[in-house]
Design a protein around this motif. Structure first.
Motif, PDB file in Angstrom:
ATOM      1  N   UNK A  40       0.477   0.765  -1.154  1.00 57.56           N
ATOM      2  CA  UNK A  40       1.416   1.660  -1.161  1.00 57.56           C
ATOM      3  C   UNK A  40       2.099   1.607  -0.237  1.00 57.56           C
ATOM      4  N   UNK A  41       1.972   0.991   0.681  1.00 59.98           N
ATOM      5  CA  UNK A  41       2.198   0.884   2.320  1.00 59.98           C
ATOM      6  C   UNK A  41       3.507  -0.287   2.128  1.00 59.98           C
ATOM      7  N   UNK A  42       4.433   0.422   1.465  1.00 56.68           N
ATOM      8  CA  UNK A  42       5.764  -0.101   1.339  1.00 56.68           C
ATOM      9  C   UNK A  42       6.595  -0.692   2.398  1.00 56.68           C
ATOM     10  N   UNK A  46      -4.311  -8.464  -5.518  1.00 57.53           N
ATOM     11  CA  UNK A  46      -4.870  -7.284  -5.977  1.00 57.53           C
ATOM     12  C   UNK A  46      -4.484  -6.273  -5.062  1.00 57.53           C
ATOM     13  N   UNK A  47      -4.890  -5.085  -5.344  1.00 55.61           N
ATOM     14  CA  UNK A  47      -4.557  -3.601  -5.118  1.00 55.61           C
ATOM     15  C   UNK A  47      -3.189  -3.038  -4.677  1.00 55.61           C
ATOM     16  N   UNK A  48      -2.060  -3.256  -5.540  1.00 53.32           N
ATOM     17  CA  UNK A  48      -0.847  -2.902  -4.719  1.00 53.32           C
ATOM     18  C   UNK A  48      -0.895  -1.168  -4.634  1.00 53.32           C
ATOM     19  N   UNK A 101       1.782   5.791  -0.008  1.00 56.23           N
ATOM     20  CA  UNK A 101       2.512   6.430  -0.457  1.00 56.23           C
ATOM     21  C   UNK A 101       3.804   6.114  -2.012  1.00 56.23           C
ATOM     22  N   UNK A 102       4.070   5.002  -1.880  1.00 58.64           N
ATOM     23  CA  UNK A 102       5.237   4.021  -2.227  1.00 58.64           C
ATOM     24  C   UNK A 102       4.503   2.703  -2.924  1.00 58.64           C
ATOM     25  N   UNK A 103       3.828   2.825  -4.058  1.00 52.11           N
ATOM     26  CA  UNK A 103       3.244   1.395  -5.087  1.00 52.11           C
ATOM     27  C   UNK A 103       4.767   1.296  -5.991  1.00 52.11           C
ATOM     28  N   UNK A 104       5.444   2.304  -6.218  1.00 57.52           N
ATOM     29  CA  UNK A 104       5.731   1.984  -7.461  1.00 57.52           C
ATOM     30  C   UNK A 104       7.071   1.201  -6.835  1.00 57.52           C
ATOM     31  N   UNK A 154      10.306  -3.825  -5.644  1.00 60.10           N
ATOM     32  CA  UNK A 154      10.698  -5.328  -4.846  1.00 60.10           C
ATOM     33  C   UNK A 154      10.349  -6.844  -5.354  1.00 60.10           C
ATOM     34  N   UNK A 155       8.715  -6.028  -6.203  1.00 59.30           N
ATOM     35  CA  UNK A 155       8.354  -7.437  -7.034  1.00 59.30           C
ATOM     36  C   UNK A 155       8.462  -8.168  -8.269  1.00 59.30           C
ATOM     37  N   UNK A 156       9.262  -7.089  -9.005  1.00 54.72           N
ATOM     38  CA  UNK A 156      10.010  -7.422 -10.364  1.00 54.72           C
ATOM     39  C   UNK A 156      10.994  -8.295 -10.260  1.00 54.72           C
ATOM     40  N   UNK A 157      11.707  -8.215  -8.843  1.00 52.77           N
ATOM     41  CA  UNK A 157      12.900  -9.333  -8.711  1.00 52.77           C
ATOM     42  C   UNK A 157      12.291  -9.948  -7.937  1.00 52.77           C
ATOM     43  N   UNK A 158      11.350 -10.391  -7.384  1.00 56.22           N
ATOM     44  CA  UNK A 158      10.772 -11.380  -6.516  1.00 56.22           C
ATOM     45  C   UNK A 158      11.575 -12.756  -6.910  1.00 56.22           C
ATOM     46  N   UNK A 159      11.335 -13.997  -5.695  1.00 59.53           N
ATOM     47  CA  UNK A 159      11.938 -15.280  -7.019  1.00 59.53           C
ATOM     48  C   UNK A 159      10.753 -16.114  -7.888  1.00 59.53           C
ATOM     49  N   UNK A 160       9.521 -16.065  -7.092  1.00 59.84           N
ATOM     50  CA  UNK A 160       8.347 -16.682  -7.801  1.00 59.84           C
ATOM     51  C   UNK A 160       6.990 -15.824  -7.115  1.00 59.84           C
ATOM     52  N   UNK A 161       6.489 -15.713  -7.666  1.00 58.61           N
ATOM     53  CA  UNK A 161       5.286 -15.044  -7.086  1.00 58.61           C
ATOM     54  C   UNK A 161       4.273 -14.986  -8.614  1.00 58.61           C
TER      55      UNK A 161
END
Length: 651
Positions: free
Chosen positions: A48-50, A197-199, A204-207, A212-219
């Motif tokens: 959660x440490x965005x 692992x462990x997002x 306080x900011x896992x969401x 951010x990851x949902x918009x990432x180009x390759x993961x």
């Protein structure tokens, strides 16, 4: 040529309908094989440490600074390089600040745009033009491609390129183009992102990390124990819900539930404040320093205790429903002597640190009160009905897995469970025993069944297994002898609280034990490595994250602020490029604002873990193996065209 082979080549001929087109693709793919491999970036235990994670992602763990050095050498001062780096990390914020201070914005644009193009060209050098073209932002694709192909040694197009920059500034698109270039550079320095692992939990900011990851180009993502428990909670699994809510309260992060996911905790808060109205909840102080006001602090403490007691109750029911999980020793409410204020754990009697249990019936300790039952029903409805949470968990399902084999690296969050002698440990999964890769595979099948299986019994099994993955001794995500939540809250004696790590961690320097793991996963022990997280590396105590000569890399360095006193740093990231492996250890980020205004970067120490004798090419990677297969197929098609076995042009 047999019938099946001919049918396949005929299908392939639809994509490449002539010998010329097949030859062109063979030439293209053969050239790609000889490019340097793209840079892979590994991070784990973000919790959660965005802000810290986002900054490291934006600067590529220092990779962007290296690109700036490569592009400009000594032609720019350190201050100019630092300012340019900050702009690339935070283009919108930095531009707003700079443009409020300069006298002539046009001059700043005219200087800055060519500098960004130079860094962009440097970052794009290891990619094909077609791959770079696919990464270009739609609105500026033509302009950026033209600027990146500029030849400064020639003068034929000097006026042309100058006119492009002038027109961009004149039409007030300079800011948008600068932002597009900065984001393109960020994308080009990381070809593939691995989240080990462990997002979720603690921070306080896992969401926001998930967005951010949902918009990432390759993961890809390897699920952690804190991720899997949120996945179970999203499906209404009561043990998972109880943990998630309790943990949010413990770290003073109930805003994750309320503000991020719109989960109404008012019924829970009302219940907790009433049921524990006169209870000081002495054993349920918050973790860390969440900086809450007195009333909010009291609410978090009481909610934490209320959910802990509910958790112990619902887990008792789950243990009875799933005897194969072998968790009977985790039922402790019935081991309490409520009159004396003691509890018996493993045959030893301990005094309780908190003896106030207004909602527990000593004659039937695992029964929820009507009020507790109502709280759980409302939470189930809130978790399963939250569209945003469901979207995030579906993304976990689509982009994630329990483990991944990628370019001879075995990625998983915690461990491959081992026995005391270093052999693969068997775990009972609904009456069948599995170990090693087979254990990972069957557990992942059940997790996916928990979301989508049409059989209700299979869905329940999958959901309950997510709870087991969170806390079970045989879970590859938990990797300990027990989840001592009860003891941590209610017993002061550290001996009762001890959670013994799986023997996997004692064999991290044992080549024979590791070879058994690699072979079980179909990997060569001589050339493969494990990348994992889960257990914080105590750097301040001299612990080394590099094990067994580089065969194992443990990269939990403490992104979570709660663990930084333990680790002594603020997170690890691992970079794998064509030259080898580099491990970066990061110090805390003061704040995003400080990073922008004062051009403060995260200080990172970089350590070369492995340097290869010959630069790694695409041909040496998993993607290279796929491309070689495609070339072999195309060569067969080309031969079929030339001998007349298949007609060109679909004739």
């Amino acid at each position: 040529m047999d019938v099946a082979e001919k049918r396949y080549l005929e299908l392939l001929s639809r994509l490449f309908p002539s010998a010329a087109k097949a030859s062109a693709e063979i030439i293209n793919l053969s050239a790609v094989l000889n490019l340097p491999k793209g840079t892979e970036f590994f991070a784990s235990d973000i919790h959660g440490e965005y802000e810290a994670f986002s900054h490291i992602l934006r600067n590529g763990s220092g990779s962007i600074r290296l690109k700036i050095d490569d592009a400009f050498g000594d032609s720019l001062s350190k201050e100019e390089k630092r300012s340019l780096a900050t702009l690339i990390y935070y283009p919108r914020e930095k531009m707003e600040l700079v443009l409020s201070q300069v006298d002539c914005p046009e001059e700043w644009y005219a200087v800055t745009l060519p500098r960004l193009v130079a860094v962009c060209k440097r970052a794009a050098r290891k990619y094909t033009r077609s791959k770079v073209r696919r990464a270009l932002p739609k609105d500026f694709a033509y302009l950026i491609e033209e600027l990146m192909t500029e030849d400064r040694h020639g003068v034929d197009k000097e006026a042309y390129y100058a006119a492009i920059v002038d027109a961009v500034i004149r039409t007030d698109r300079g800011g948008a183009l600068i932002e597009a270039l900065c984001l393109l550079i960020q994308q080009l320095v990381i070809d593939r992102l691995h989240i080990v692992g462990d997002i979720y939990d603690r921070g306080p900011y896992p969401h926001i990390i998930m967005d951010t990851l949902m918009d990432y180009h390759s993961l890809d993502i390897q699920w952690g124990n804190h991720d899997i428990v949120w996945m179970g909670a999203s499906l209404g699994q009561r043990g998972c819900i109880a943990h998630v809510v309790r943990n949010c309260a413990r770290y003073g992060n109930l805003s994750i539930l309320e503000d991020a996911y719109g989960i109404n905790i008012l019924p829970l808060a009302s219940f907790a404040l009433e049921a524990y109205r006169d209870d000081p909840c002495v054993a349920f102080g918050l973790k860390g320093n969440p900086e809450l006001g007195p009333q909010e602090l009291e609410m978090n403490v009481k909610i934490q205790k209320a959910m802990a007691i509910i958790q112990f109750k619902v887990e008792g029911a789950l243990i009875d429903e799933n005897p194969d999980f072998d968790l009977e020793d985790r039922k402790l409410l019935d081991k309490i002597d409520y009159g004396r204020g003691t509890v018996a754990v493993d045959g030893v009697e301990y005094e309780l640190t908190d003896k106030v249990f207004p909602t527990v019936d000593p004659t039937d300790p695992y029964r929820l009160t009507p009020e507790e039952e109502e709280v759980m029903q409302r939470l189930e409805q809130a978790f399963t009905g939250c569209e945003k949470l469901q979207r995030h968990m579906r993304f976990f399902l689509d982009a994630g897995s329990l483990y991944k084999v990628y370019n001879s690296n075995l990625l998983f969050h915690a461990c491959v469970p081992l026995s005391a002698d270093g052999s693969l440990r068997e775990t009972d999964v609904f009456g069948e025993k599995y170990k090693g890769r087979a254990l990972y595979d069957v557990m992942e099948r059940y997790v996916r069944a928990g979301f989508d299986d049409p059989d209700q019994d299979m869905r329940k099994r999958g959901r309950d297994l997510m709870w087991y993955l969170w806390l079970g001794e045989g879970s590859p995500l938990f990797a300990k002898s027990k989840m001592a939540t009860f003891e941590l809250y209610l017993i002061a004696d550290r001996a009762a609280r001890k959670e013994v790590k799986n023997p996997f961690y004692t064999f991290l320097e044992d080549e024979a034990a590791l070879a058994g793991i690699f072979e079980d996963f179909g990997l060569d022990p001589e050339t493969s490595r494990i990348v994992c997280g889960h257990v914080p590396v105590k750097v301040k105590d001299g612990e080394d994250p590099v094990k067994c000569g580089g065969r194992v890399l443990t990269i939990d360095g403490g992104f979570s602020k709660a663990y930084q006193p333990t680790t002594g740093i603020a997170g690890y990231t691992l970079i794998s490029n064509s030259y080898g492996f580099v491990l970066a250890a990061h110090e805390p980020l003061e704040s995003t604002r400080a990073a922008v205004e004062n051009e403060l970067d995260i200080h990172s120490s970089r350590r070369v873990v492995e340097r290869v004798e010959r630069r790694t090419l695409v041909a040496d990677t998993d993607n290279g193996a796929v491309l070689k297969g495609q070339i072999a197929d195309l060569e067969q098609l080309l031969a079929a065209y030339r001998c007349g076995a298949i007609a060109e042009g679909g004739r």
